[in-house]
Design a protein around this motif. Structure first.
Motif, PDB file in Angstrom:
ATOM      1  N   SER A 242       0.840  -1.207   0.000  1.00  0.00           N
ATOM      2  CA  SER A 242       0.000   0.000   0.000  1.00  0.00           C
ATOM      3  C   SER A 242       0.864   1.241   0.000  1.00  0.00           C
ATOM      4  O   SER A 242       2.001   1.233   0.471  1.00  0.00           O
ATOM      5  CB  SER A 242      -0.936   0.016   1.213  1.00  0.00           C
ATOM      6  OG  SER A 242      -0.206   0.130   2.420  1.00  0.00           O
ATOM      7  N   LEU A 243       0.310   2.314  -0.561  1.00  0.00           N
ATOM      8  CA  LEU A 243       0.901   3.649  -0.529  1.00  0.00           C
ATOM      9  C   LEU A 243      -0.210   4.634  -0.190  1.00  0.00           C
ATOM     10  O   LEU A 243      -1.244   4.649  -0.861  1.00  0.00           O
ATOM     11  CB  LEU A 243       1.512   4.021  -1.873  1.00  0.00           C
ATOM     12  CG  LEU A 243       2.874   3.446  -2.250  1.00  0.00           C
ATOM     13  CD1 LEU A 243       3.218   3.860  -3.684  1.00  0.00           C
ATOM     14  CD2 LEU A 243       3.947   3.923  -1.301  1.00  0.00           C
ATOM     15  N   GLU A 244       0.014   5.412   0.831  1.00  0.00           N
ATOM     16  CA  GLU A 244      -0.994   6.387   1.244  1.00  0.00           C
ATOM     17  C   GLU A 244      -0.346   7.757   1.314  1.00  0.00           C
ATOM     18  O   GLU A 244       0.605   7.984   2.070  1.00  0.00           O
ATOM     19  CB  GLU A 244      -1.547   6.011   2.624  1.00  0.00           C
ATOM     20  CG  GLU A 244      -2.567   6.984   3.179  1.00  0.00           C
ATOM     21  CD  GLU A 244      -2.981   6.624   4.595  1.00  0.00           C
ATOM     22  OE1 GLU A 244      -3.595   7.488   5.259  1.00  0.00           O
ATOM     23  OE2 GLU A 244      -2.670   5.505   5.044  1.00  0.00           O
ATOM     24  N   THR A 245      -0.838   8.690   0.529  1.00  0.00           N
ATOM     25  CA  THR A 245      -0.260  10.028   0.496  1.00  0.00           C
ATOM     26  C   THR A 245      -0.487  10.757   1.808  1.00  0.00           C
ATOM     27  O   THR A 245      -1.604  10.794   2.338  1.00  0.00           O
ATOM     28  CB  THR A 245      -0.862  10.850  -0.650  1.00  0.00           C
ATOM     29  OG1 THR A 245      -0.572  10.200  -1.893  1.00  0.00           O
ATOM     30  CG2 THR A 245      -0.292  12.258  -0.673  1.00  0.00           C
ATOM     31  N   ILE A 246       0.582  11.318   2.325  1.00  0.00           N
ATOM     32  CA  ILE A 246       0.487  12.154   3.528  1.00  0.00           C
ATOM     33  C   ILE A 246       0.505  13.619   3.130  1.00  0.00           C
ATOM     34  O   ILE A 246      -0.333  14.404   3.572  1.00  0.00           O
ATOM     35  CB  ILE A 246       1.645  11.848   4.502  1.00  0.00           C
ATOM     36  CG1 ILE A 246       1.569  10.390   4.969  1.00  0.00           C
ATOM     37  CG2 ILE A 246       1.624  12.811   5.690  1.00  0.00           C
ATOM     38  CD1 ILE A 246       2.757   9.954   5.809  1.00  0.00           C
ATOM     39  N   ALA A 247       1.484  14.007   2.285  1.00  0.00           N
ATOM     40  CA  ALA A 247       1.587  15.409   1.864  1.00  0.00           C
ATOM     41  C   ALA A 247       2.504  15.522   0.668  1.00  0.00           C
ATOM     42  O   ALA A 247       3.346  14.655   0.404  1.00  0.00           O
ATOM     43  CB  ALA A 247       2.114  16.267   3.011  1.00  0.00           C
ATOM     44  N   THR A 248       2.318  16.601  -0.094  1.00  0.00           N
ATOM     45  CA  THR A 248       3.236  16.999  -1.157  1.00  0.00           C
ATOM     46  C   THR A 248       3.609  18.455  -0.896  1.00  0.00           C
ATOM     47  O   THR A 248       2.727  19.278  -0.637  1.00  0.00           O
ATOM     48  CB  THR A 248       2.605  16.849  -2.547  1.00  0.00           C
ATOM     49  OG1 THR A 248       2.222  15.476  -2.744  1.00  0.00           O
ATOM     50  CG2 THR A 248       3.565  17.264  -3.644  1.00  0.00           C
ATOM     51  N   TYR A 249       4.922  18.764  -0.948  1.00  0.00           N
ATOM     52  CA  TYR A 249       5.334  20.106  -0.547  1.00  0.00           C
ATOM     53  C   TYR A 249       6.662  20.458  -1.206  1.00  0.00           C
ATOM     54  O   TYR A 249       7.397  19.592  -1.704  1.00  0.00           O
ATOM     55  CB  TYR A 249       5.473  20.198   0.972  1.00  0.00           C
ATOM     56  CG  TYR A 249       6.178  19.010   1.611  1.00  0.00           C
ATOM     57  CD1 TYR A 249       7.563  18.898   1.618  1.00  0.00           C
ATOM     58  CD2 TYR A 249       5.438  17.977   2.196  1.00  0.00           C
ATOM     59  CE1 TYR A 249       8.201  17.802   2.184  1.00  0.00           C
ATOM     60  CE2 TYR A 249       6.067  16.873   2.771  1.00  0.00           C
ATOM     61  CZ  TYR A 249       7.454  16.797   2.767  1.00  0.00           C
ATOM     62  OH  TYR A 249       8.078  15.710   3.333  1.00  0.00           O
ATOM     63  N   ASN A 250       6.977  21.725  -1.206  1.00  0.00           N
ATOM     64  CA  ASN A 250       8.281  22.207  -1.645  1.00  0.00           C
ATOM     65  C   ASN A 250       9.093  22.534  -0.402  1.00  0.00           C
ATOM     66  O   ASN A 250       8.687  23.357   0.426  1.00  0.00           O
ATOM     67  CB  ASN A 250       8.137  23.457  -2.517  1.00  0.00           C
ATOM     68  CG  ASN A 250       7.504  23.141  -3.862  1.00  0.00           C
ATOM     69  OD1 ASN A 250       7.740  22.073  -4.428  1.00  0.00           O
ATOM     70  ND2 ASN A 250       6.699  24.059  -4.368  1.00  0.00           N
ATOM     71  N   ALA A 251      10.225  21.864  -0.260  1.00  0.00           N
ATOM     72  CA  ALA A 251      11.049  22.066   0.932  1.00  0.00           C
ATOM     73  C   ALA A 251      12.422  21.480   0.680  1.00  0.00           C
ATOM     74  O   ALA A 251      12.661  20.789  -0.321  1.00  0.00           O
ATOM     75  CB  ALA A 251      10.410  21.394   2.146  1.00  0.00           C
ATOM     76  N   VAL A 252      13.331  21.771   1.589  1.00  0.00           N
ATOM     77  CA  VAL A 252      14.653  21.140   1.544  1.00  0.00           C
ATOM     78  C   VAL A 252      14.465  19.674   1.933  1.00  0.00           C
ATOM     79  O   VAL A 252      13.784  19.367   2.915  1.00  0.00           O
ATOM     80  CB  VAL A 252      15.609  21.839   2.526  1.00  0.00           C
ATOM     81  CG1 VAL A 252      16.955  21.112   2.560  1.00  0.00           C
ATOM     82  CG2 VAL A 252      15.795  23.298   2.138  1.00  0.00           C
ATOM     83  N   PRO A 253      15.037  18.737   1.170  1.00  0.00           N
ATOM     84  CA  PRO A 253      14.907  17.319   1.533  1.00  0.00           C
ATOM     85  C   PRO A 253      15.352  17.063   2.967  1.00  0.00           C
ATOM     86  O   PRO A 253      16.277  17.708   3.478  1.00  0.00           O
ATOM     87  CB  PRO A 253      15.817  16.616   0.524  1.00  0.00           C
ATOM     88  CG  PRO A 253      15.856  17.528  -0.651  1.00  0.00           C
ATOM     89  CD  PRO A 253      15.802  18.915  -0.080  1.00  0.00           C
ATOM     90  N   ALA A 254      14.714  16.120   3.612  1.00  0.00           N
ATOM     91  CA  ALA A 254      15.027  15.816   5.007  1.00  0.00           C
ATOM     92  C   ALA A 254      16.454  15.323   5.170  1.00  0.00           C
ATOM     93  O   ALA A 254      17.110  15.618   6.181  1.00  0.00           O
ATOM     94  CB  ALA A 254      14.045  14.776   5.551  1.00  0.00           C
ATOM     95  N   LEU A 255      16.964  14.570   4.189  1.00  0.00           N
ATOM     96  CA  LEU A 255      18.295  13.996   4.262  1.00  0.00           C
ATOM     97  C   LEU A 255      19.171  14.516   3.124  1.00  0.00           C
ATOM     98  O   LEU A 255      18.673  14.815   2.035  1.00  0.00           O
ATOM     99  CB  LEU A 255      18.218  12.463   4.178  1.00  0.00           C
ATOM    100  CG  LEU A 255      17.343  11.760   5.214  1.00  0.00           C
ATOM    101  CD1 LEU A 255      17.286  10.266   4.920  1.00  0.00           C
ATOM    102  CD2 LEU A 255      17.857  12.016   6.621  1.00  0.00           C
ATOM    103  N   ASP A 256      20.458  14.612   3.376  1.00  0.00           N
ATOM    104  CA  ASP A 256      21.403  15.016   2.337  1.00  0.00           C
ATOM    105  C   ASP A 256      21.506  13.939   1.266  1.00  0.00           C
ATOM    106  O   ASP A 256      21.325  12.750   1.550  1.00  0.00           O
ATOM    107  CB  ASP A 256      22.787  15.258   2.936  1.00  0.00           C
ATOM    108  CG  ASP A 256      22.819  16.452   3.867  1.00  0.00           C
ATOM    109  OD1 ASP A 256      21.945  17.329   3.712  1.00  0.00           O
ATOM    110  OD2 ASP A 256      23.710  16.501   4.737  1.00  0.00           O
TER     111      ASP A 256
END
Length: 420
Positions: A55-69
């Motif tokens: 399964s895949l469930e969308t939580i959010a889509t956003y423009n931001a700096v990626p959480a990890l390098d």
């Protein structure tokens, strides 16, 4: 419910590519696939061995700096997708080895180029795991029986200073704590075997105090000796504890690893107090590593009897909601046939002031609270510190306020005034 022959794990995934594509890359990397098609990866082999995106469930889509390098596109407007992803693996090809399962659910997937964040949030084992692994040998009931604490929170402490005391000085402190009626004492995780405080000398001196007190009073304080080491060392230390009449041992999970822990569980005749030191590097980033919900399940199934969960208003970075959720998980069955319930252990800057919030959050008296400075630093000494903490938890479980209890408990009153 998980398929009876498949292992399942839930993740929070952040990615800059379509989540469906990222999920398939992860599933392939963690099973039969690689970065290109290879001879032999036939449809029949995939049907047998491939991980599935359940399964895949969308939580959010956003423009931001990626959480990890990572090596990502340079477009600053790159949209990121955050989804809840469930993967499953066939037991027929991954087997029922917990050490190997760690490589499956928590292996190379974290460093994949398409992954900008990934966190394991739950794991579900199919029946073959519960048939192979023993779970806790003692758990809550066995711990209560050995300690003689049939009801109520177990009042405990950590030897402080953590290191530097000789075996004789450690035994002297234990004598004061035992005289105060303490239920549980543990070595600090930094203390195992050293020239300052050799393991065998510490065991001999401490158990002499505990055994003599047990003969006089009928109460035998449970002491968790840290035997963390290589396998031969742990076996020798375990046998020393058994011969000395000890009723608990402690091991650092991240130091000995899953294979070492399973080996220890295979011969241990004592409850295993599982310390999670190093947990921060596995969990502190919000989109990397493990949630405690998932992580504690593997150690409970492997055979831990007590699990550290941090503490309310602790000295670390974890918030109270997370601490209480972690503790509740220890009291939540992981299987109908094999619940694997374990004692949650509250620690880290615990004092009389956290008793009410701890009990109110957990809503159970099945816990061990280990207050180091909160007991040892009491202005009237460790025995008074034990009494103060016991009075605080008795007030919490009976519904009496801390202030009311302090009016009739001099030890509790002094603890509140001193901050100990």
């Amino acid at each position: 419910m998980t398929n009876s022959m498949r292992l399942e794990a839930d993740y929070i995934l952040e990615t800059y590519i379509p989540p469906e594509q990222a999920a398939e890359i992860i599933a392939g990397e963690q099973s039969s696939g690689t970065f290109v098609a290879v001879p032999g990866e036939t449809p029949e082999l995939k049907a047998l061995a491939a991980a599935k995106v359940e399964s895949l469930e969308t939580i959010a889509t956003y423009n931001a700096v990626p959480a990890l390098d990572g090596r990502y596109p340079t477009d600053a407007a790159m949209p990121l997708h955050q989804v809840r992803m469930t993967l499953s693996w066939p037991i027929a090809t991954v087997g029922t080895s917990l050490p190997n399962i760690l490589a499956t659910v928590a292996g190379n997937l974290f460093e994949l180029a398409c992954v900008t964040g990934l966190r394991i949030v739950d794991i579900r084992f199919p029946p073959p795991f519960f048939q192979k692994y023993k779970g806790p040998a003692f758990g809550i009931e066995g711990t209560r029986e050995l300690s003689g604490v049939r009801t109520g929170p177990m009042i405990g402490t950590i030897i402080k200073p953590s290191v530097g005391l000789t075996a004789e000085q450690t035994a002297s402190l234990v004598q004061e704590l035992v005289n105060g009626g303490i239920d549980f004492i543990k070595d600090d995780e930094l203390q195992s075997d050293s020239s300052v405080c050799p393991f065998e000398d510490r065991v001999d001196r401490v158990m002499r105090v505990i055994n003599e007190a047990a003969e006089r009073t009928g109460k035998k304080t449970m002491y968790a000796f840290n035997l963390t080491g290589d396998m031969d060392e742990m076996r020798r230390r375990h046998d020393k504890l058994v011969s000395a009449g000890a009723t608990c041992l402690m091991v650092s999970l991240n130091s000995v690893g899953m294979a070492g822990f399973v080996g220890l569980r295979s011969f241990s005749q004592l409850p295993i107090h599982a310390h999670r030191n190093g947990w921060g590097y596995l969990t502190r980033h919000r989109l990397l590593g493990w949630s405690y919900v998932a992580w504690q399940k593997i150690w409970r199934l492997a055979g831990a009897d007590h699990m550290h969960v941090n503490g309310v208003d602790n000295k670390f970075s974890e918030d109270n909601e997370s601490v209480i959720r972690s503790a509740r998980e220890c009291l939540t069955p992981i299987s109908e046939d094999k619940p694997c319930l374990v004692m949650p252990v509250f620690s880290s800057g615990q004092t009389v002031r956290q008793a009410h919030a701890t009990y109110a959050g957990l809503q159970s008296d099945d816990l061990i609270v280990t207050a180091g400075g909160g007991i040892v630093a009491h202005p009237k000494g460790p025995a008074a510190g034990v009494q103060a903490l016991r009075d605080a938890y008795q007030a919490a479980t009976s519904g009496e306020s801390l202030e009311s209890a302090a009016r009739r408990s001099h030890e509790l009153k002094l603890a509140l005034e001193s901050g100990a």
